[in-house]
Scaffold this active site. Structure first.
Site: not given
Ligand code: ADE
Ligand code: ZN
Length: 340
Positions: A18, A20, A197, A200, A278-279
């Site tokens: 996971h 991005h 997703h 969340e 994630d990011d």
């Molecule tokens: N795009 C990038 N990170 C995300 C996240 N945590 N939830 C939804 N969309 C995303």
């Molecule tokens: Zn994500």
């Protein structure tokens, strides 16, 4: 943190499921690419960028994330972004990645799909050269229409041999998975894997929809599943993989405090949870930092950390032989440490 635990995490073979790519855009690289493209960014310095990374929910983050992505314009930009991520996680003991990209963020600005996919795929191939295998997942933005998603899917058609699956991301609340039922049906018919997703910020009902209406192969996040015991039983029985992102959950206020993170409860309930970043450029750490954060806050044992790493391979879209090989490497590693 205890040195022995930190070095155990560092050497643990793992996959990241996971991630991005646009979320791995570090401020230093953002400035370098902006300069190269003579593009404007609404910040004067790297420090100012980092200071802006204080979010109270998912949308706060997405607003900055989409703005920063506008700097990415050429095939070289997408290549450099992807290669920087791969090099960074090679140092974290990552052996395999399944990465997301958001083509609509770029095609909406007039960047051709081929520029984005071409740059990413070139870097992924280079990753093979330093020991990281990979798969690419095209994410549809759920705040856009299904029609827009179909137009993107059409542009992806010539690239489908190089795309393992499709995903669903962006603003979750008010955008249930069922909004993209036909698009996910089309992706399944094209032989692609499906992820979404769900849970969340959105309710457990969205996880049910992802399972029963989109028929996904994995749930991204899935935290809110724990609100519904019947859903937990279903996820455990099917050994459905959850791609959990601890630092993201903390930074986006999905959890108030890392000590309250549901990851340990997920493991105790028999769910196939994994740890992901994630990011990472926005949330303060790559995959090992995520492992370290939960290990410390939830007092996870080395055996639990090894289970999480093993789950990352078992939940991947690798073939069964490769999954078994990687899982055995985790067992060997843990056994050498006296954990098995
Ligand atoms: N795009 C990038 N990170 C995300 C996240 N945590 N939830 C939804 N969309 C995303
Ligand atoms: Zn994500």
């Amino acid at each position: 943190m205890d040195d022995s635990l930190a070095s155990f995490i560092a050497g643990l073979p793992k996959a990241e499921l996971h991630l991005h790519l646009e979320g791995s855009f570090e401020p230093e690289q953002m400035f370098a690419i902006a300069r190269r493209n003579k593009a404007d960014i609404p910040f004067k310095s790297v420090e100012e960028v980092r200071a802006a990374y204080r979010f109270s929910n998912l949308q706060d983050f997405l607003d900055i994330y989409y703005r920063a992505a506008e700097v990415l314009r050429t095939e070289e930009d997408f290549h450099d972004l992807t290669l920087a991520y791969l090099k960074r996680v090679a140092a974290d003991g990552v052996r395999h990645v399944e990465v997301f990209f958001d083509p609509q963020t770029h095609t909406a600005r007039g960047i051709p799909f081929a520029t984005v996919a071409g740059g990413i795929l070139k870097a992924l191939k280079e990753g093979d050269g330093f020991g990281i295998t990979s798969k690419l997942i095209l994410c549809f933005l759920r705040h856009l229409s299904e029609e827009d998603g179909f137009a993107t899917f059409k542009q992806a058609e010539p690239w489908l041999d190089h795309i393992a699956g499709v995903g669903l991301d962006s603003s979750e609340l008010g955008h249930p998975p069922s909004q993209l039922t036909h698009l996910f049906d089309a992706a399944r018919a094209a032989g692609l894997k499906l992820v979404a997703h769900a849970g969340e910020e959105g309710p457990a009902a969205y996880v049910w929809e992802a399972l029963d209406i989109l028929h996904v192969d994995r749930i991204d996040h899935g935290n809110r599943s724990l609100d519904d015991p019947r859903l937990v039983a279903r996820l455990a029985a099917e050994q459905m993989t959850l791609t959990v992102c601890p630092l993201s959950n903390f930074k986006l206020c999905v959890v108030k405090d890392m000590a309250q993170h549901p990851l340990k409860r997920m493991l105790d309930l028999g769910l196939r949870a994994t740890v992901n970043s994630d990011d990472p450029a926005y949330f303060g750490g790559y995959v090992n930092a995520n492992f370290a954060a939960v290990a410390e806050a939830l007092a996870l044992s080395k055996a639990e950390l090894a289970t999480l790493a093993k789950n990352s391979f078992l939940g991947s879209f690798l073939d069964e032989d490769a999954k078994a090989r990687h899982a055995a490497a985790v067992d060997t590693y843990a056994a050498q440490d006296g954990q098995l």
